[in-house]
Design an enzyme around this catalytic site. Structure first.
Site, mmCIF file in Angstrom:
data_model
loop_
_atom_site.group_PDB
_atom_site.id
_atom_site.type_symbol
_atom_site.label_atom_id
_atom_site.label_comp_id
_atom_site.label_asym_id
_atom_site.label_seq_id
_atom_site.Cartn_x
_atom_site.Cartn_y
_atom_site.Cartn_z
ATOM 1 C CE LYS A 69 -3.252 2.803 2.459
ATOM 2 N NZ LYS A 69 -2.356 3.924 2.183
ATOM 3 C CD GLU A 87 12.404 3.875 9.183
ATOM 4 O OE1 GLU A 87 12.068 4.624 10.132
ATOM 5 O OE2 GLU A 87 12.584 4.275 8.031
ATOM 6 C CB CYS A 116 13.078 7.873 8.625
ATOM 7 S SG CYS A 116 11.544 7.461 7.809
ATOM 8 C CD GLU A 159 10.980 11.763 12.027
ATOM 9 O OE1 GLU A 159 10.965 10.875 12.886
ATOM 10 O OE2 GLU A 159 11.262 11.545 10.834
#
Lengths: 119, 423
Positions: free
Chosen positions: B105, B179, B218, B319
């Protein structure tokens, strides 16, 4: 004086009301990390396993707002307001098919708020 | 997987020069990072599986043990929008090389890359082996992650969704790999400024890599740690290099930083710039949206931003996923490590030094799955990548990834003609 850690804008409340009409009882969970992280996620109540490591920050429009304890340790000196913006988030948060995304607007707690909420 | 398929991917790259721009990234990056790295990952796993053999042991004179690797079955993969081609090329090849079928996906913000790639390479695979599932998270991602017919889920994204996917996997007793991002420290020791040479030039670029892919990475080196005795001189160079970044039309090969991928990300980044200021962070450069003219006037552009502050501020702990770095100084190795490890996450880190002892000891003491030493943002296929702490678990890239997509069949064979003697 009863201070709160979280608040919600009228625009966000209106989206939340639509979701409540469709799905019933809901919760907010504050995400962290990559991509669509650092944003509030809204799920059907009971969807997400919660325990004592999830801190209840308050209620918004009757919906509990949770954050994980270790994330809360870094956030607890700030006040959070849930707002909504146009956008296309990628997560399981229920508002996404509507073409909008909940976001957080933050400010520092005032000294008075801080002494009541964090002591 | 055939070499033919790999070359088909390579040949259609002209088309991809335009497609990858649909998330706002500059074509300079598409040409020099996304496409060559993606092709490399397909080639790597196609080769790695051919070079592999199972193992056999003779346990005693009559008993042989065969260890055979078998696929898990049907793999669900959910990938993000920051590298629509590269994330697909990290996830699909190891799962396919090990004999699985995949339902992948793509993120809803960037559906076209996966679709157009599959249109080009679909006939390489038998029907049903590779499946692309588009849709919104609650309507497509969640059913994929929770479906009892799925044998494993691999996810790249954020922590709350990661937790939910693990919860669904627990109902199905399925393995998962996660992750989930990070808040990666990039540490500069004073010896980097011992000479004004090519290495210092590289180190300064290494600090400015926070703006790479608009910070939507990331492992964005979003916490910059600089030793105090070089702080002013080093930061002057970093600010100068940051201010030289060309932010313009992503289709221009000279553009270094493009637009953020979506309005909600754009708004989120601006909200972090606000709370950063409120917490007392000093804006060394940037600090606002970037308003361009003409066709780009409504683009989601953010100025590359350097915020100076301390590690307890929220801009040091969360983040932001934008071209924003939070910088602080440290006095010695112990303080550098204390700051570096004071985070919920542990995905990437950078260590820069000319001191051979530091180059080994500091990376060993950092709690992160990937420590770049005198480099940053290199992602070769033959180096394992993945997180410590809340950044997740399991690894991507490297041949060890193949074991995350299979299980071991042990055949225990007796060549003894005689019975055990129990019955």
């Amino acid at each position: 004086m009863n201070y709160t850690r979280v608040a919600i804008t009228e625009a966000a409340t209106s989206i939340l009301d639509q979701l409540k009409a469709k799905y019933g009882d809901l919760i907010f969970h504050q995400s962290g990390g990559c991509c669509d992280g650092s944003s509030p996620m809204v799920f059907e109540e009971g969807e997400m396993y919660l325990d004592e490591s999830d801190i209840l920050l308050g209620q918004l429009d009757g919906i509990n707002y949770y954050m994980n304890q270790d994330q809360f340790d870094y956030w607890k000196h700030t006040h959070l307001t849930v707002d909504v913006t146009e956008g296309r988030g990628a997560s399981f948060s229920l508002e996404i098919p509507l073409g909008v995304r909940f976001i957080i607007r933050s400010r520092l707690l005032t000294p008075e708020e801080n002494s009541e909420l964090n002591n | 997987m055939s070499i033919y398929g790999i070359y088909r991917i390579n040949f259609c790259k002209v088309k991809y020069r335009h497609l990858i721009c649909d998330n706002g990234k500059p074509i300079r990056e598409t040409l020099n990072a996304d496409i060559p790295l993606s092709v490399d990952h397909w080639r790597y796993f196609a080769s790695a599986i051919r070079a592999e053999e199972s193992t056999m042991s003779e346990l005693d004179i009559h008993t042989v043990s065969l260890n055979l690797k078998e696929p898990l079955g049907v793999i669900g993969q959910i990938i993000p929008w920051n590298f629509p081609l590269l994330m697909l090329s990290w996830k699909l090849p190891p799962a396919l090389a090990t004999g699985n079928c995949v339902i992948l996906k793509p993120a809803e913000q960037t559906p076209s890359t996966a679709t157009l790639l599959m249109e080009k390479i679909a006939d390489v695979f038998p029907p049903g082996v590779v499946n692309i599932l588009h849709g919104f998270g609650p309507e497509a991602g969640k059913p994929l992650a929770s479906h009892s017919g799925i044998d494993k889920v691999a996810f790249t994204g954020e922590t709350t969704t990661g937790q939910l996917i693990m919860q669904y996997a627990s109902k199905n007793l399925n393995p998962v790999t996660m992750e989930l991002g990070g808040k990666s420290p990039n540490i500069f020791f004073n010896s980097v400024m011992d000479a004004d040479d090519a290495f210092l030039d590289k180190a300064i670029e290494g600090a400015v890599l926070f703006a790479f892919n608009q910070g939507e990475v990331c492992t964005c080196p979003s916490r910059l740690l600089v030793q105090e005795d070089i702080y002013d001189a080093f930061m002057a160079r970093v600010i100068e290099r940051t201010e030289a970044i060309i932010q313009d039309n992503p289709y221009d090969v000279n553009t270094m930083v493009g637009a953020q991928a979506s309005n909600d990300q754009y708004e989120k980044i601006l909200s972090y710039l606000e709370i950063g200021r409120e917490e007392g962070a000093k804006v060394l450069t940037g600090g606002a949206a970037c308003h361009l003219d003409g066709d780009l006037a409504n683009g989601f552009y953010i100025q590359p931003t350097i915020l100076e502050g301390h590690n307890k501020m929220r801009v040091f702990q969360e983040e932001i996923f934008g071209p924003v770095v939070a910088v602080t100084k440290f006095k010695d190795e112990a303080e550098a490590l204390e700051i570096a490890n004071d985070t919920l996450y542990g995905l990437g880190a950078g260590v820069w030094s000319r001191d051979a002892h530091q180059l080994y000891q500091i990376p060993r003491a950092i709690k992160a799955g990937r420590v770049w030493v005198n480099c940053y943002h290199a992602h070769p296929a033959h180096a394992p990548f993945g997180g410590y702490k809340k950044s997740g678990f399991g690894r991507e890239t490297h041949l060890m990834m193949m074991n995350h997509y299979r299980q071991t069949k042990n055949m225990l064979i007796s060549y003894d003609k005689n019975k055990l003697g129990f019955f």
